[in-house]
Design a protein around this motif. Structure first.
Motif, PDB file in Angstrom:
ATOM      1  N   LEU A 312       0.833  -1.203   0.000  1.00 11.15           N
ATOM      2  CA  LEU A 312       0.000   0.000   0.000  1.00 11.15           C
ATOM      3  C   LEU A 312       0.869   1.255   0.000  1.00 11.15           C
ATOM      4  CD1 LEU A 312      -2.817  -0.572   2.667  1.00 11.15           C
ATOM      5  CD2 LEU A 312      -3.080  -0.418   0.201  1.00 11.15           C
ATOM      6  N   ASP A 313       0.459   2.258  -0.769  1.00 17.44           N
ATOM      7  CA  ASP A 313       1.084   3.578  -0.652  1.00 17.44           C
ATOM      8  C   ASP A 313       0.518   4.215   0.609  1.00 17.44           C
ATOM      9  OD1 ASP A 313       2.339   3.196  -2.994  1.00 17.44           O
ATOM     10  OD2 ASP A 313       1.125   4.576  -4.176  1.00 17.44           O
ATOM     11  N   CYS A 314       1.282   5.168   1.151  1.00 18.77           N
ATOM     12  CA  CYS A 314       0.896   5.695   2.462  1.00 18.77           C
ATOM     13  C   CYS A 314      -0.460   6.414   2.458  1.00 18.77           C
ATOM     14  CB  CYS A 314       1.969   6.625   2.964  1.00 18.77           C
ATOM     15  SG  CYS A 314       2.148   8.062   1.931  1.00 18.77           S
ATOM     16  N   ASP A 315      -0.923   6.836   1.279  1.00 23.69           N
ATOM     17  CA  ASP A 315      -2.176   7.589   1.260  1.00 23.69           C
ATOM     18  C   ASP A 315      -3.379   6.713   0.920  1.00 23.69           C
ATOM     19  OD1 ASP A 315      -0.959   7.195  -1.192  1.00 23.69           O
ATOM     20  OD2 ASP A 315      -2.026   8.839  -2.141  1.00 23.69           O
ATOM     21  N   MET A 316      -3.156   5.430   0.669  1.00 21.77           N
ATOM     22  CA  MET A 316      -4.252   4.574   0.178  1.00 21.77           C
ATOM     23  C   MET A 316      -4.969   3.874   1.319  1.00 21.77           C
ATOM     24  SD  MET A 316      -4.585   4.347  -3.170  1.00 21.77           S
ATOM     25  CE  MET A 316      -3.837   5.381  -4.419  1.00 21.77           C
ATOM     26  N   ASN A 492       4.570  16.472 -13.115  1.00 24.45           N
ATOM     27  CA  ASN A 492       5.843  15.896 -12.693  1.00 24.45           C
ATOM     28  C   ASN A 492       5.714  14.408 -12.421  1.00 24.45           C
ATOM     29  OD1 ASN A 492       8.145  17.685 -12.594  1.00 24.45           O
ATOM     30  ND2 ASN A 492       6.811  18.977 -11.358  1.00 24.45           N
ATOM     31  N   GLN A 493       4.567  14.018 -11.875  1.00 22.54           N
ATOM     32  CA  GLN A 493       4.326  12.596 -11.631  1.00 22.54           C
ATOM     33  C   GLN A 493       4.317  11.843 -12.970  1.00 22.54           C
ATOM     34  OE1 GLN A 493       0.266  11.470 -10.725  1.00 22.54           O
ATOM     35  NE2 GLN A 493       0.952  10.201  -9.019  1.00 22.54           N
ATOM     36  N   THR A 494       3.582  12.389 -13.946  1.00 22.06           N
ATOM     37  CA  THR A 494       3.534  11.719 -15.255  1.00 22.06           C
ATOM     38  C   THR A 494       4.928  11.679 -15.880  1.00 22.06           C
ATOM     39  OG1 THR A 494       1.361  12.689 -15.530  1.00 22.06           O
ATOM     40  CG2 THR A 494       2.297  11.634 -17.448  1.00 22.06           C
ATOM     41  N   SER A 632       3.598  15.292  -3.533  1.00 18.87           N
ATOM     42  CA  SER A 632       3.159  15.867  -2.259  1.00 18.87           C
ATOM     43  C   SER A 632       1.691  15.535  -1.977  1.00 18.87           C
ATOM     44  CB  SER A 632       3.349  17.376  -2.305  1.00 18.87           C
ATOM     45  OG  SER A 632       2.773  17.933  -1.164  1.00 18.87           O
ATOM     46  N   LYS A 633       1.440  15.165  -0.732  1.00 27.47           N
ATOM     47  CA  LYS A 633       0.056  14.877  -0.343  1.00 27.47           C
ATOM     48  C   LYS A 633      -0.470  15.964   0.589  1.00 27.47           C
ATOM     49  CE  LYS A 633       1.361  10.522  -1.638  1.00 27.47           C
ATOM     50  NZ  LYS A 633       2.761  10.210  -1.921  1.00 27.47           N
ATOM     51  N   VAL A 634       0.253  17.079   0.656  1.00 31.64           N
ATOM     52  CA  VAL A 634      -0.166  18.175   1.531  1.00 31.64           C
ATOM     53  C   VAL A 634      -1.132  19.053   0.750  1.00 31.64           C
ATOM     54  CG1 VAL A 634       0.643  20.109   2.908  1.00 31.64           C
ATOM     55  CG2 VAL A 634       2.097  18.127   2.579  1.00 31.64           C
TER      56      VAL A 634
HETATM   57 MN   LIG Z   1       0.641   8.604  -4.875  1.00 29.87          MN
END
Ligand SMILES: [Mn+2]
Ligand SMILES: O=c1ccn([C@@H]2O[C@H](COP(=O)(O)OP(=O)(O)O[C@H]3O[C@H](CO)[C@@H](O)[C@H](O)[C@H]3O)[C@@H](O)[C@H]2O)c(=O)[nH]1
Length: 742
Positions: A312-316, A492-494, A632-634
Motif C-alpha cells: 500500500l502507498d501511504c495515502d491509500m 511531474n508525476q507523469t 506531495s500529499k499536503v
Molecule cells: Mn501517490
C-alpha cells in the motif's frame, strides 16, 4: 485444473456455490470488427503519406510529409498496442459470502501489509497513520494481520505518530468491530456523519487529541522530552543521534504492537504493528520504493513470513473492510491455477473535483485497459492495493529461486516472538544497506530494480516468469488514495512515470521482444503500450505546432475538403475519438469527464511526455539523473478551494508550463490568421484541416488563456512563464517563416 478465467459455475456437479465468476464484455465482437476496419484505414493513410513522400519535389514538402509520416506511424503504433485491451475485456464478480463452504476462519492465511512512506513533510504522518489504522481494522482475524510501515524519510516524527497510533488502535479496533463501522479510516469516518453510533463522540475526542499531538510535533520538527512517556520510547528515539540524516543512518526497527501480547480495550488480540526505517548510506544506491519493498519483504519474513502480502502507498486507506475476503475468493479457491500470483484492486481516489479537470482518475489506465489485460490474465501491478502470494517473489511458478538464508524462504515458519532478540537481530541484519550486494534481490528476487516505475516493471517481469494475475473490481472502492490536485505535481508525476516506463522499453526486457517471447504477442503489445507511453509526445507536439506554423505561412498540408483522402482523415479522427469516448461512457464516466481526459492527454503530450522523453535521453548519456520525486500529499487550502471550483493551478514557476502556453499562443494566432484568410480569400477548402486543428487545440487551451490573461488569483500563470512563452512562440514563428521560404 481450472484457470482463473474460467467461470466457477462450470465446475463438476453438484456445483458448489461460486467464489468468483467472470463475464466477457459484450462489445468484444464489435471491437474486433472495428479493429479490422480501422487497421485498413491506417494502412491507407500510411500509403497516402508514402506516395506523397515519394513524389515530394522540394525540401519543404519532403520534410513536411516526413514529419507527418513519422507522427502518424507513432499514432498507428500506439493504436495498435491498444488492441490487447480491446480483444477480451472482462468483468469479474466475487462472492465472499460463499467462502465458508471452502475455508474456515481459522484456516485463513496470515497477511503481511506493507505501507511505504518517504517524507514526513510531503506525506503527513497523520495520513500514513490513518492508512495503517484502516487496515488494522480489517474484517479479518487480527492475530493473522501484521502491518509493517517502511519510512524512507527516516523520521522520528513518523515513528512518534505510530507510537500514538498504536495506543489509539486499542480503542479504534473494538469500536469498529462492535458498531460494524464500514468506514475503517478514522479520518474519513470522523468527517462523515456518525449520528447515533455508540461512543462515537468519545472516540472522536481521543482521535482529535492524538491528531493535535502528532501535528504539533510535526510542526516543531522534533519530538520533545515532554512527548516521551516511557523508557522504551526514549530508547527508540535515542537512535536519532547527531549524525542521523534521512540519507545516512542505521536501521531502525521498532515493534509497536505484538499480537498475542497486546490486547485492545475489549480484551481482544491486536494485529502486529512494526515501524521500520531501513539503513541508508549516501554511497550506496537505495533503489527508491522497490528497495524499500524488498527490505519489507525480508524483515517481515524474519518476523511473521505471512504467505500473503499486501502493498500500500501511504495515502491509500482502506475503504471496504471486506477486501481481504474478496481476495480469498481467489487465493483459497481449490480449483484456481497455482500460477495465480497476485490480485490487484484498481487505484481509486477521493476528493476529485466534479469534472475531474486533471483526469487524475486515470480511468483508461486503471479500469478500461486493466479490464482488457485482465481478460488475458496479465493485468499489471499498479504499486498499491495489490495482494501477492509471497512465493511469487522467489522465481517462476515452477522454479524456486532460493534466498541466501533459509529464514527468508517463503515457506519458512517463524515460531519465535517478534520481539525476541534473535528475530530482531536478524531483522536488523536484513535491513542493512549492503545486505543486497552480490545477491539476486532486485534482479531475480523480490521487487525489480532498474525502473522508476517499479510497480509496472515488477508486475511485468513476474508475468514474464509465468505468473498470472486477477483484477478485482468492486463497486465500493477497496482503497481510496490522494490524487495530485495541482497541475505541476501531476505533470511531474507523469514525467517520472514516462522516464521509468522508457527505462523498461529500452532495456533488454523490452515488452515488444522479451514480453512477446515469454507470454505471447498480445501481452507483449499491452505492456509495450505503457513502456512507450511517452512517445505520444511526438505526434501530439507535431500536430500542436507544425500545421499551425504552416498555416501562418500560407502552406496547405492536408487534402482539400473535396479530395476523397479528406474523408479518410475524418474517419480516422472520429473513429479514434468516438471509440475512446464510448469506452469511457460504458464504464460510467460522464462525457464532460472524458473531454477533460482527452484535454489532459494533449497537455501531458506537450509537457510531461515530452520532458520525460528528453530526460530519459539525457539520462542515457549520463547528463541528468532523475530520481523518485515523491508526490506531495499536503493540501493547501486556497489551492484546494480553486481545485474544487474546477480552476486550473498554474501559480508556480514550472518549465512544464512553457510548452503549454506556447501551444496556446501559436494556435490562437494561427486560428485567427486562418480565419482572416478564409474571410478575405474564401480559400476554406485547402486549409480546412489546419484551421480545424487550430480551433480544436484552442478550445482545449481555454483554461490556459484564462490563466494567462483573465485571472488575478494566485493560481494564474506567472508573468515570467507567459513572457518566456511569447518569446518561444516568436522564435518558433520566425524559424518556421525562414524554413518555409527555403
Ligand atoms: Mn501517490
Ligand atoms: O524512495 C521512495 C520513494 C517513494 N516511496 C513511496 O512510494 C509511494 C508512492 O509514491 P508517490 O509519490 O505517491 O508516487 P505516485 O506516482 O503517486 O505513485 C504511483 O507510481 C509509483 C511508481 O512511480 C508507484 O510506486 C505507486 O504505487 C503508484 O501509486 C509512496 O507511498 C512513497 O512514500 C518510498 O517508499 N520510497
Amino acid at each position: 485444473m481450472r484457470c482463473p478465467s474460467e467461470s466457477t459455475t462450470t465446475h463438476s456437479s453438484p456445483p458448489p456455490p461460486p467464489l468468483h465468476t467472470l463475464e466477457v464484455m459484450r462489445r468484444v465482437g464489435l471491437n474486433r470488427v472495428f479493429a479490422l476496419v480501422y487497421t485498413c484505414g491506417i494502412l491507407a493513410l500510411l500509403y497516402h503519406h508514402s506516395l506523397a513522400f515519394l513524389h515530394s519535389t522540394t525540401v519543404l514538402s519532403f520534410s513536411l510529409t516526413l514529419s507527418l509520416l513519422l507522427s502518424d506511424v507513432v499514432l498507428a503504433f500506439m493504436w495498435f498496442t491498444t488492441l490487447p485491451f480491446r480483444m477480451r475485456p472482462i468483468r469479474r464478480r466475487v462472492f465472499p459470502e460463499n467462502l465458508t463452504s471452502v475455508i474456515k476462519e481459522s484456516q485463513y492465511p496470515a497477511l503481511d501489509v506493507f505501507i511505504c512512506t518517504a517524507d514526513p513533510y510531503k506525506e503527513p504522518p497523520m495520513r500514513v497513520v490513518n492508512t495503517a489504522l484502516s487496515v488494522m481494522a480489517y474484517d479479518y482475524p487480527p492475530e493473522k494481520v501484521s502491518v509493517y510501515v517502511s519510512d524512507d524519510g527516516g523520521s522520528e516524527l513518523t515513528l512518534f505518530a505510530f507510537m500514538e497510533a498504536a495506543k489509539f488502535a486499542a480503542h479504534w479496533l473494538p469500536f469498529c468491530r462492535m458498531n460494524r463501522i464500514e468506514e475503517r479510516c478514522p479520518d474519513a469516518y470522523f468527517r462523515s456523519n456518525q449520528a447515533g453510533v455508540f461512543e462515537a463522540e468519545r472516540l472522536k475526542t481521543k482521535y482529535e487529541i492524538m491528531k493535535e499531538k502528532v501535528e504539533s510535533v510535526v510542526d516543531r520538527g522534533r519530538v520533545g522530552e515532554e512527548c516521551i512517556t516511557t523508557e522504551q520510547e526514549r530508547e527508540a528515539f535515542n537512535k536519532w543521534t547527531a549524525g542521523f540524516t534521512c540519507q545516512d543512518h542505521p536501521p531502525v526497527i521498532q515493534v509497536l504492537l505484538e499480537s498475542g501480547n497486546d490486547k485492545d480495550e475489549a480484551g481482544h488480540e491486536m494485529p502486529n504493528l512494526v515501524y521500520l526505517s531501513r539503513q541508508k548510506s549516501k554511497t550506496l544506491p537505495h533503489n527508491f520504493k522497490a528497495g524499500a519493498l524488498n527490505v519489507l519483504l525480508r524483515v517481515s519474513a524474519t518476523m511473521t513470513n505471512a504467505p500473503v502480502v499486501l502493498t500500500l502507498d501511504c495515502d491509500m486507506y482502506l475503504n471496504d473492510s471486506q477486501t481481504p475476503l474478496r481476495v480469498l475468493c481467489y487465493l483459497s479457491d481449490p480449483f484456481i491455477t497455482p500460477k495465480l500470483g497476485y490480485v490487484q484492486f484498481p487505484q481509486r481516489f477521493h476528493g476529485i473535483n466534479k469534472n475531474d479537470i486533471y483526469a487524475s482518475e486515470l480511468k483508461r489506465l486503471f479500469q478500461i485497459h486493466s479490464m482488457g489485460m485482465d481478460g488475458l490474465e496479465c493485468t499489471s501491478y499498479v504499486g498499491t492495493g495489490c495482494f501477492f502470494r509471497r512465493r511469487i517473489f522467489f522465481g517462476g511458478p515452477a522454479t524456486l529461486v532460493s534466498p541466501e538464508i533459509p529464514e527468508l524462504n517463503p515457506d519458512y515458519v517463524v515460531n519465535k516472538s517478534i520481539k525476541s532478540h534473535a528475530v530482531l537481530a536478524l531483522a536488523h541484519q536484513v535491513a542493512s544497506c549492503n545486505y543486497e550486494s552480490h545477491t539476486k534481490w532486485g534482479s531475480k528476487m523480490g521487487f525489480r530494480y532498474g525502473s522508476l516505475v517499479e510497480d509496472y516493471y515488477t508486475g511485468y517481469r513476474l508475468q514474464c516468469e509465468g505468473w498470472k494475475s486477477v483484477l478485482c473490481h468492486s463497486d465500493r472502492a477497496a482503497f481510496l488514495g490522494d490524487a495530485p490536485i495541482n497541475l505541476d505535481d501531476l505533470l511531474n508525476q507523469t514525467k517520472r512515470w514516462s522516464i521509468g516506463l522508457l527505462e523498461v522499453g529500452f532495456s533488454k526486457y523490452c515488452p515488444l521482444t522479451f514480453g512477446t517471447w515469454s507470454r505471447g504477442p498480445l501481452m507483449g503489445l499491452g505492456y509495450a503500450h505503457y513502456a512507450f507511453w511517452s512517445i505520444w509526445s511526438i505526434p501530439i507536439t507535431t500536430y500542436a505546432f507544425l500545421p499551425q506554423l504552416a498555416l501562418l505561412n500560407g502552406v496547405s498540408m492536408f487534402p482539400k475538403v473535396s479530395n476523397p483522402w479528406f474523408y479518410l482523415y475524418v474517419f480516422l479522427f472520429v473513429g479514434a475519438y468516438g471509440q475512446d469516448c464510448l469506452e469511457f461512457v460504458l464504464v460510467g464516466v460522464t462525457v464532460q469527464r472524458w473531454w477533460n481526459d482527452q484535454r489532459m492527454w494533449m497537455i501531458r503530450g506537450v509537457s510531461s511526455y515530452l520532458f520525460g522523453f528528453i530526460d530519459f535521453i539525457l539520462k542515457l548519456f549520463g547528463i541528468s539523473a532523475s530520481g523518485f520525486n515523491v508526490t506531495s500529499k499536503v493540501v493547501d487550502d486556497e489551492q484546494s478551494k480553486r481545485y474544487n471550483q474546477g480552476i486550473f493551478e498554474f501559480g508556480v514557476p514550472s518549465p512544464l508550463f512553457v510548452p503549454l502556453a506556447t501551444t496556446a499562443l501559436i494556435n490562437l494566432v494561427s486560428f485567427l490568421v486562418g480565419l482572416i484568410g478564409v474571410i478575405r480569400f474564401r480559400n476554406m477548402e485547402e486549409i480546412f484541416v489546419q484551421l480545424f486543428l487550430s480551433g480544436f487545440v484552442m478550445v482545449n487551451c481555454w483554461p490556459i488563456y484564462e490563466a494567462m490573461v483573465l485571472r488575478t488569483d494566485k493560481g494564474r500563470m506567472l508573468t515570467k512563464t507567459t513572457k518566456i512563452s511569447i518569446l518561444l512562440a516568436l522564435t518558433l514563428y520566425l524559424s518556421a517563416a525562414l524554413a518555409f521560404k527555403i
